[in-house]
Design an enzyme around this catalytic site. Structure first.
Site, PDB file in Angstrom:
ATOM      1  N   ARG A  98       0.855  -1.184   0.000  1.00 41.55           N
ATOM      2  CA  ARG A  98       0.000   0.000   0.000  1.00 41.55           C
ATOM      3  C   ARG A  98       0.892   1.236   0.000  1.00 41.55           C
ATOM      4  O   ARG A  98       2.022   1.200   0.472  1.00 41.55           O
ATOM      5  CB  ARG A  98      -0.903   0.023   1.229  1.00 41.55           C
ATOM      6  N   LYS A 158      -1.714  -2.765   8.194  1.00 37.62           N
ATOM      7  CA  LYS A 158      -2.820  -2.270   9.022  1.00 37.62           C
ATOM      8  C   LYS A 158      -2.776  -2.927  10.399  1.00 37.62           C
ATOM      9  O   LYS A 158      -2.457  -4.104  10.525  1.00 37.62           O
ATOM     10  CB  LYS A 158      -4.161  -2.560   8.336  1.00 37.62           C
ATOM     11  N   HIS A 178      -3.204   2.121  -5.868  1.00 36.28           N
ATOM     12  CA  HIS A 178      -3.927   0.845  -5.820  1.00 36.28           C
ATOM     13  C   HIS A 178      -3.901   0.126  -7.161  1.00 36.28           C
ATOM     14  O   HIS A 178      -4.056  -1.099  -7.213  1.00 36.28           O
ATOM     15  CB  HIS A 178      -5.367   1.067  -5.352  1.00 36.28           C
ATOM     16  N   ARG A 188      -1.038  -2.151  -6.842  1.00 37.61           N
ATOM     17  CA  ARG A 188      -1.348  -3.242  -5.906  1.00 37.61           C
ATOM     18  C   ARG A 188      -2.285  -4.258  -6.562  1.00 37.61           C
ATOM     19  O   ARG A 188      -2.087  -5.470  -6.453  1.00 37.61           O
ATOM     20  CB  ARG A 188      -1.977  -2.651  -4.648  1.00 37.61           C
ATOM     21  N   HIS A 202      -3.848  -9.267   3.657  1.00 34.87           N
ATOM     22  CA  HIS A 202      -5.287  -9.322   3.894  1.00 34.87           C
ATOM     23  C   HIS A 202      -5.577 -10.202   5.109  1.00 34.87           C
ATOM     24  O   HIS A 202      -5.006 -11.286   5.251  1.00 34.87           O
ATOM     25  CB  HIS A 202      -6.022  -9.905   2.689  1.00 34.87           C
ATOM     26  N   TYR A 206      -9.671 -11.278  -6.791  1.00 33.97           N
ATOM     27  CA  TYR A 206      -8.710 -11.296  -7.896  1.00 33.97           C
ATOM     28  C   TYR A 206      -8.887 -12.539  -8.766  1.00 33.97           C
ATOM     29  O   TYR A 206      -8.527 -12.517  -9.936  1.00 33.97           O
ATOM     30  CB  TYR A 206      -7.285 -11.213  -7.356  1.00 33.97           C
TER      31      TYR A 206
END
Length: 299
Positions: free
Chosen positions: A151, A174, A243, A246, A269, A278
């Site tokens: 990110r 995150k 993004h 990514r 994730h 995806y």
């Protein structure tokens, strides 16, 4: 700001370790909830399911997109759950309120040829001895992002010591979760060129632990990285965002045969369900190739 809401925001920082950017997003979303409560003389400690449903209708009247309303409702649910766990309420009415139905949107991935054009537009090849130091840095940033799927905020906060020997990068994602991601040989060459020929010039003005520096020698901001990527896109006629790289990273891995759970780990994730979108991109690609290639598929 109410005392319970102030306590919840502190909880997000201390207990959940949210980043400054994520916390700002929570504050902005919960500010709308606070405004609604104040306008109607409601309290988060006694609000009902019916009143929360009206809140969702109120959001819709603000001309917000369904995705924005769903995100705000998710923030409210987290807050109301916190009140329940802290024994400030005996129930959680937010769990009974349905989120707006969102259209399934597939990520926009660049083709491999488009990625190559974008990388070329971002800066010179690493072995170009006459290259401008800032353009060498820009090339290193884009090569790293496409090679690792980082990110933009993760790239901005990278420090020098997080480039691990052997072609790995330690990424703080995150919730302050760390993951190790391999760096491809092309990205490694671009980063090495930046570290040897660009960063020493930039760090002479200030210095510090940051991997990527601006002209003043300070840490490069995520806004600046956005601008670098958009500028490179304009240079080759593409509309791109961080993004985009990514998404392209993940899509090209899946198309190359990578297991979806491996891609999940690389992207950071929390759930494989997030990564499985995806596989839909790849199925779409397969359908298009079949329709254009098979003699009995054409109408």
């Amino acid at each position: 700001m109410t005392a319970p809401l102030d306590a919840y925001l502190r909880h997000l920082v201390i207990e959940r370790g949210l980043s400054k950017n994520t916390l700002s997003a929570y504050k902005a979303d919960l500010a709308k909830y606070r405004d609604y409560l104040e306008q109607n003389s409601f309290s988060e400690l006694s609000i009902t399911r019916s009143q929360l449903s009206d809140f969702l209708q109120w959001l819709n009247s603000q001309n917000l997109k369904a995705a924005s309303s769903a995100r705000i409702l998710a923030a409210v649910r987290g807050y109301q759950k916190y009140l329940l766990l802290e024994n400030l309420r005996t129930d959680d009415p937010s769990q009974q309120v349905k989120s707006p139905k969102l259209p399934k949107r597939l990520p926009k991935a660049l083709t491999q040829a488009q990625v190559m054009s974008l990388l070329t537009a971002s800066g010179p090849e690493p072995d170009d001895e006459t290259a401008d130091p800032l353009r060498l840095r820009n090339r290193a940033i884009l090569e790293l992002m496409y090679s690792s799927g980082c990110r933009v905020s993760e790239v901005a906060q990278l420090d020098l010591d997080e480039m691990v020997q052997g072609g790995w990068v330690r990424i703080r994602g995150k919730g302050s979760k760390e993951r190790l991601v391999p760096v491809g040989s092309f990205a490694q060459r671009a980063i090495d060129a930046y570290l040897i020929r660009s960063r020493p010039l930039l760090s002479a003005k200030a210095g510090g632990p940051a991997l990527f520096l601006n002209q003043r020698g300070s840490r490069l901001s995520r806004q600046s990285i956005w601008e670098i990527i958009q500028s490179a896109g304009e240079g080759c006629g593409l509309s791109v965002s961080p993004h985009s790289l990514r998404h392209s990273f993940a899509t090209h891995l899946i198309e190359g045969g990578a297991d979806v759970r491996v891609v999940q780990e690389l992207l950071g994730h929390a759930s494989v369900a997030t990564t499985q979108i995806y596989t839909l991109v790849t199925i779409d690609t397969l359908r298009e190739v079949y329709a254009s290639s098979h003699p009995r598929a054409r109408r």
